[in-house]
Design an enzyme around this catalytic site. Structure first.
Site, PDB file in Angstrom:
ATOM      1  N   LYS A   1      -8.919   6.041   8.675  1.00  0.00           N
ATOM      2  CA  LYS A   1      -8.528   4.684   8.258  1.00  0.00           C
ATOM      3  C   LYS A   1      -8.087   3.881   9.476  1.00  0.00           C
ATOM      4  O   LYS A   1      -8.479   2.722   9.648  1.00  0.00           O
ATOM      5  CB  LYS A   1      -7.402   4.758   7.207  1.00  0.00           C
TER       6      LYS A   1
ATOM      7  N   GLN B   1       0.113   7.576   2.322  1.00  0.00           N
ATOM      8  CA  GLN B   1      -0.930   8.592   2.153  1.00  0.00           C
ATOM      9  C   GLN B   1      -0.470   9.668   1.164  1.00  0.00           C
ATOM     10  O   GLN B   1       0.580  10.275   1.353  1.00  0.00           O
ATOM     11  CB  GLN B   1      -1.274   9.220   3.522  1.00  0.00           C
TER      12      GLN B   1
ATOM     13  N   ASP C   1      -3.455  -0.062  -1.902  1.00  0.00           N
ATOM     14  CA  ASP C   1      -4.076   0.986  -2.712  1.00  0.00           C
ATOM     15  C   ASP C   1      -4.149   0.615  -4.191  1.00  0.00           C
ATOM     16  O   ASP C   1      -4.763   1.347  -4.976  1.00  0.00           O
ATOM     17  CB  ASP C   1      -3.289   2.305  -2.567  1.00  0.00           C
TER      18      ASP C   1
END
Ligand code: NAD
Length: 288
Positions: A52, A96, A119
């Site tokens: 990422k 994460q 997200d």
């Protein structure tokens, strides 16, 4: 033989579009920014956050990463989130998953400013998606990337039967909402589902996100179905495989996404796309 849905190629196209949007923002003095929070030493999480960060760097997104040991306490992570919430350079905040116990992932996600929730896991954004509300809001990147893949096929959603294997917050649940919102009839199946095989064989669209290698063979796929394989599994020999037996299913399906080179690259491309979306939406909202 099925059309192979080339996630790598689609991701490259999406990234080129994202790069153009970033250039346009930079011309106005705006650099989109992403902050990544990584806790512990999970090897897969390290690989994902590195990918990422690398992609963000390539595209010219400002990125920062906060790494914590697995022993970090909830309050410290919370303070970091609050710092990023207040940081004007940051448009997108990502924690994460998975987090080591006893950290409370839900509480931390809920502390992210919903306008920076790249997200799409914040309860406010999940609720917007669930209720199919109009307006701009982030959606979980893997399911949103799957929609981009299906759109690229010209997939006609309305009135079709979708079956989603796996009910996680990251994949199955938000995908369920995205497909229901497109007028599909959606069945969610898991380990305990009675007549599992019958459900799968009825699917016009079959999405498999179980994390179980070779779970779906040709006997579970309706001829002419579109099959999306979300699974990422590593064999004993170190090879990456999905949840679908690709070689068996490809001759039966109308279209299929491979692993690697399918959903994986699209997830990262969608994360970058959504970082730029957030940078644009937040500033547009500030002007209202
Ligand atoms: P998860 O473990 O949170 O959820 C898996 C779901 O599948 C659960 O609901 C579980 O009940 C169900 N399940 C597991 N085994 C099953 C079986 N044998 N039969 C039926 N249902 C079963 O996992 P997740 O985070 O949703 O990820 C699922 C898979 O997708 C993993 O392999 C993960 O690595 C992969 N993944 C890939 C991407 C990507 O970008 N390509 C993104 C997220 C997850």
């Amino acid at each position: 033989m099925a059309t192979i849905i080339d996630g790598k190629q689609l991701a490259a196209t999406k990234n080129a579009e994202t790069a153009r949007r970033i250039a346009a923002l930079k011309a106005k003095g705006i650099t989109p920014g992403i902050a990544v929070i990584l806790v512990g030493d999970d090897p897969a999480s390290k690989v994902y956050t590195r990918s990422k960060q690398r992609k963000a760097g390539e595209l010219g997104i400002y990125s920062v990463q906060e790494n914590f040991p697995a022993t970090v306490d909830q309050a410290t992570v919370l303070q970091t989130i609050q710092r990023f919430n207040a940081d004007e350079r940051i448009d997108a905040i990502l924690i994460q998953a998975p987090l080591p116990a006893p950290l409370d992932w839900h509480a931390l996600v809920a502390a992210i400013d919903p306008q920076k929730d790249v997200d799409g896991f914040h309860p406010e954004n999940v609720g917007r998606l669930y209720n199919n509300l109009p307006g701009n809001y982030p959606v979980a990147c893997t399911p949103r990337g799957i929609i981009t893949m299906l759109d690229s096929l010209g997939f006609d959603y309305a009135g079709k039967q979708a079956v989603v294997v796996g009910r996680s917050i990251l994949v199955g649940r938000p995908l369920h909402s995205l497909l229901v919102n497109r007028e599909m009839t959606v069945t969610m199946v898991g380990r305990q589902t009675p007549r599992f095989a019958d459900h799968l064989r009825a699917a016009d669209l079959l999405v498999v996100a179980a994390g179980h290698p070779q779970l779906v063979g040709a006997d579970l796929v309706k001829p002419g179905a579109v099959v999306i394989d979300v699974g990422i599994n590593r064999t004993a020999a170190g090879k990456l495989v999905g949840d679908v037996a690709f070689d068996q299913v490809a001759p039966v399906a109308a279209a299929i996404s491979p692993v690697p080179g399918g959903v994986g690259p699209m997830t990262i491309a969608t994360l970058m796309e959504q970082t730029v979306d957030l940078a644009e939406w937040r500033r547009a909202d500030a002007k209202d």
